[in-house]
Design an enzyme around this catalytic site. Structure first.
Site, PDB file in Angstrom:
ATOM      1  CE1 TYR B  37      57.412  48.099  13.228  1.00 28.66           C
ATOM      2  CE2 TYR B  37      58.128  49.821  14.423  1.00 28.66           C
ATOM      3  CZ  TYR B  37      57.959  49.195  13.438  1.00 28.66           C
ATOM      4  OH  TYR B  37      58.938  49.779  12.484  1.00 28.66           O
ATOM      5  CG  HIS B 193      65.233  43.062  13.777  1.00 29.98           C
ATOM      6  ND1 HIS B 193      65.427  41.866  14.370  1.00 29.98           N
ATOM      7  CD2 HIS B 193      64.213  43.026  12.922  1.00 29.98           C
ATOM      8  CE1 HIS B 193      64.427  41.045  13.892  1.00 29.98           C
ATOM      9  NE2 HIS B 193      63.813  41.658  12.611  1.00 29.98           N
ATOM     10  NE  ARG B 223      56.221  39.883  13.860  1.00 27.65           N
ATOM     11  CZ  ARG B 223      56.416  41.008  13.313  1.00 27.65           C
ATOM     12  NH1 ARG B 223      57.358  40.891  12.402  1.00 27.65           N
ATOM     13  NH2 ARG B 223      56.323  42.264  13.214  1.00 27.65           N
ATOM     14  CG  ASN B 225      56.443  43.096   8.914  1.00 27.87           C
ATOM     15  OD1 ASN B 225      55.760  44.271   9.291  1.00 27.87           O
ATOM     16  ND2 ASN B 225      57.823  43.449   8.899  1.00 27.87           N
ATOM     17  CD  GLU B 265      57.901  40.601   4.766  1.00 27.42           C
ATOM     18  OE1 GLU B 265      58.565  40.996   3.978  1.00 27.42           O
ATOM     19  OE2 GLU B 265      58.043  40.744   5.823  1.00 27.42           O
ATOM     20  CE1 TYR B 316      62.970  49.874   8.015  1.00 26.65           C
ATOM     21  CE2 TYR B 316      60.974  48.978   8.340  1.00 26.65           C
ATOM     22  CZ  TYR B 316      62.465  48.639   8.142  1.00 26.65           C
ATOM     23  OH  TYR B 316      62.900  47.374   8.424  1.00 26.65           O
TER      24      TYR B 316
END
Lengths: 321, 346
Positions: B37, B193, B223, B225, B265, B316
């Site tokens: 991340y 989140h 951004r 993802n 995404e 996750y």
């Protein structure tokens, strides 16, 4: 986010003195296009080329947010200030080209409110003028309590009382009229939000009273732009940029950093938004914190400074910039 | 250029395909051979010609079919589109932003004619023509947010800004990577989140929120993802997990190249002028592994990323059980050669 701040070239198309202290300025796009819409409570940062000095001062937009043809601001002359308002009052003429920022809102309406209770002092009326236009267009419920020195200095009193006779209440200090705050807050319906814009004393009075009466913190909104104050000149070193220079008596630290050619972040330039927060690496002297962003322990630590309004007294201050 | 729209499905028989052009412009998200991340934000002010970054709201060959799939999801579950009462103004902001952007960016596909508040919207690909009064909900068949998001690819979270935080108070969410608007509605940035592992401890959310709160009008950000999805399924929602979760067990060494998709995404962030809210469009792009490895650099790199990604993240993102299968498949396309920096093909 100065590097990415969108700027707009505008022309001054009207200047209207309202009373002995306040003058209204109207801006239209230099390229003839439309300006961005905005939300009531937003401000724009106006760039002023005052000789060698470039000033960037925030002013609340007071025009109808839905009117994209022009922006208007009202500026109170501050004879003891560093010169931004004096520059506008004395040097700016109809037809002058200027540069302003896109609107930024740090004093937005909470649109969940069932009622918006506005408390204004003096020139603090300006953001409410835009908010009232926004709410009037969307059937929002509001009530304005506006304190000013007297009829002659009460900018927009007549316009407001004519347009909204049942929602606007005016208090003239010179006539001994005063807002009965406790009584006012006590009678508000559930879901009311309070908005305060005016001198620091008024903001603190309303916030303290509301807190004492049990109002939720989230329902009390305020805007107070601090103007940077003058002070003794001092030396600053920017570690990353490897630059060392003087901050002048009438210059803010942020302005001096910009004058040195370093692109530092900012939004409000009034000690409120937190965007320009900078780490202090070394300080041989005392930091004069003037913002209301940093927590007290952060101020005491000497590790942070808000260069838009805060200064330094001592030999040298070294910043992580 | 004129776009050839595909007639395809994202469910049942899964006839979704990417053309060669779509493969080449796929937003491959890994700029190096590993992933962790970061607050990987940049300005959303255009990008290379033909890339998905070029326009404010990318329209591609999947547009018409994606909109049909959205209509099916909303028909079965109206709670995928919700707007709390104070968010109507933000809905008009969004409608204005999309109509203005699309009509300027794709004048051959979309037209917007404005005479004061009397607006005339023409959406040629979907065959829609609508005259309405801006800011008057009674003149549209849906609320403003639902109206325009039924005509725009990607999910949309409309966020209210107050109290130094962002609140998910409205949205249209039908192409999501396993999160639920109905569950998250009314939550703030930290609350929605909360399920993400590791990132909070890294301080990612605090920094990301600070960045987002300061996004200004006219200065959108973006951004990427990513996750992994079995079958080209847009609606991987918790509400329908019983339908799609089981499909993850159908992977075999023979079909993994066709059935396993990398899901990326493109997340963008726009300040909304009238409401001072934000819109957070989340646009999903899918590519099968077998299409992805036609770009040799991407095949090599994805193998290394998936092989080395921390276990918490693989769990996750929902591919921990299939990781060995995926890595085995991808290893055939990784000759160990060095890869160049950045996301673009060599």
């Amino acid at each position: 986010m100065s590097a990415g701040t969108n700027k707009i070239g505008v022309v001054v198309t009207d200047i209207v003195p309202l009373n002995e202290l306040v003058t209204r300025f109207k801006f239209e796009r230099a390229d003839g296009g439309l300006l961005p819409t905005f939300s009531g409570g937003a401000h724009t940062v106006i760039e002023m080329k005052d000789g060698e000095t470039t000033r960037l001062n925030p002013y609340s937009l007071m025009s109808d947010p839905a009117d994209r043809h022009a922006y208007t601001i009202s500026v109170r002359r501050d004879d003891a200030g560093r010169g931004g308002s004096l520059f506008l009052h004395k040097n700016v003429r109809i037809g002058d080209e200027m540069v302003i920022s896109y609107p930024v809102n740090l004093f937005a309406l909470d649109l969940r409110a069932h009622k918006h209770l506005m408390i204004a002092g003096g020139i603090g009326i300006t953001p409410f003028l835009a908010q009232i236009k926004q709410l009037s267009a969307t059937n929002g419920r509001f009530e304005l309590h506006y304190a000013c020195r007297n009829q002659a200095l009460g900018s927009y009193v007549d316009d407001l009382t004519t347009a909204h006779p049942n929602n606007v209440h005016v208090y003239f200090d010179d006539d001994g009229q005063a807002l009965d705050l406790e009584n006012l807050l006590d009678g508000q319906p559930l879901g009311t939000h309070i908005y305060i814009c005016g001198p620091k004393g008024m903001i603190n009075w309303v916030r303290d009273t509301a807190e004492r009466l049990g109002w939720p913190r989230e329902a009390v909104h305020y805007e107070e732009f601090l103007a940077p104050q003058s002070g003794k000149p001092f030396t600053v070193k920017l570690a990353k940029s490897d630059l060392e220079f003087e901050v002048g008596e009438h210059q803010s630290l942020l302005e001096a950093i910009e004058a040195a050619g370093v692109d530092a972040p900012y939004l409000c330039r009034g000690g409120a938004c937190g965007q320009c927060e900078t780490d202090v690496l070394e300080a041989d002297g005392e930091i004069l914190h003037r913002d209301h962003w940093l927590e007290d322990d952060e101020k005491e630590s000497g590790k942070k400074i808000m260069p838009c309004v805060s200064r330094f007294e001592g030999r040298i201050i070294v910043l992580d910039r | 250029m004129t776009i050839q729209f595909n007639d395809e499905t994202f469910r049942d028989d899964y006839t979704f395909t990417n053309s060669e052009r779509a493969i080449k412009r796929f937003p491959f998200p890994f700029h190096e051979d590993s992933y962790m991340y970061s607050v990987n934000m940049e300005q959303h002010q255009g990008g290379p010609e033909g890339s998905i970054y070029e326009k404010r709201f990318d329209v591609d060959e999947h547009y018409i079919s994606e909109m049909k799939d959205r209509a099916l999801v909303l028909d079965e579950d109206p709670l995928r589109c919700q707007s709390l009462p104070h968010m109507t103004l933000a809905g008009w902001d969004l409608l204005e932003l999309i109509m203005v952007s699309k009509s300027e960016d794709y004048p051959d596909l979309f037209e917007l004619h404005r005479d004061g508040n009397n607006w005339h919207w023409i959406n040629k690909p979907l065959g829609i023509e609508q005259k309405f009064v801006f800011m008057d909900e009674s003149t549209l068949p849906y609320g403003p947010m639902e109206y325009i998001t039924r005509q725009t690819q990607g999910d949309f979270a409309l966020l209210d800004q107050r109290d130094e935080n962002l609140w998910m108070d409205a949205g249209t969410v039908t192409t999501q990577a396993d999160w639920s608007l109905d569950f998250d509605i009314g939550m703030n940035f930290f609350e929605w989140h909360a399920p993400v592992p590791l990132a909070a401890e890294m301080g990612v959310f605090k920094r990301a929120l600070k960045f987002l709160l300061n996004i200004q009008q006219g200065m959108p950000a973006r951004r990427l993802n990513w996750t992994m999805t079995v079958n080209p399924l847009l609606d991987t929602s918790p509400e329908n997990y019983h339908k799609w979760g089981v499909q993850k067990t159908t992977l075999t060494p023979e079909n993994v190249g066709q059935k396993q998709y990398l899901r990326v995404e493109l997340q963008t962030f726009f300040r909304l002028p009238r409401s001072n809210g934000m819109v957070f469009p989340i646009r999903c792009y899918l590519i099968s592994l077998e299409d992805l490895v036609t770009i040799p650099k991407w095949g090599r790199r994805l193998h290394r990323v998936i092989r080395d990604v921390p276990e918490e993240l693989a769990t996750y993102k929902g591919f921990i059980d299939n990781r060995p299968l995926i890595v085995d498949y991808l290893s055939k396309f990784d000759d160990g050669a060095p890869t160049s920096d950045g996301v673009w093909p060599d």
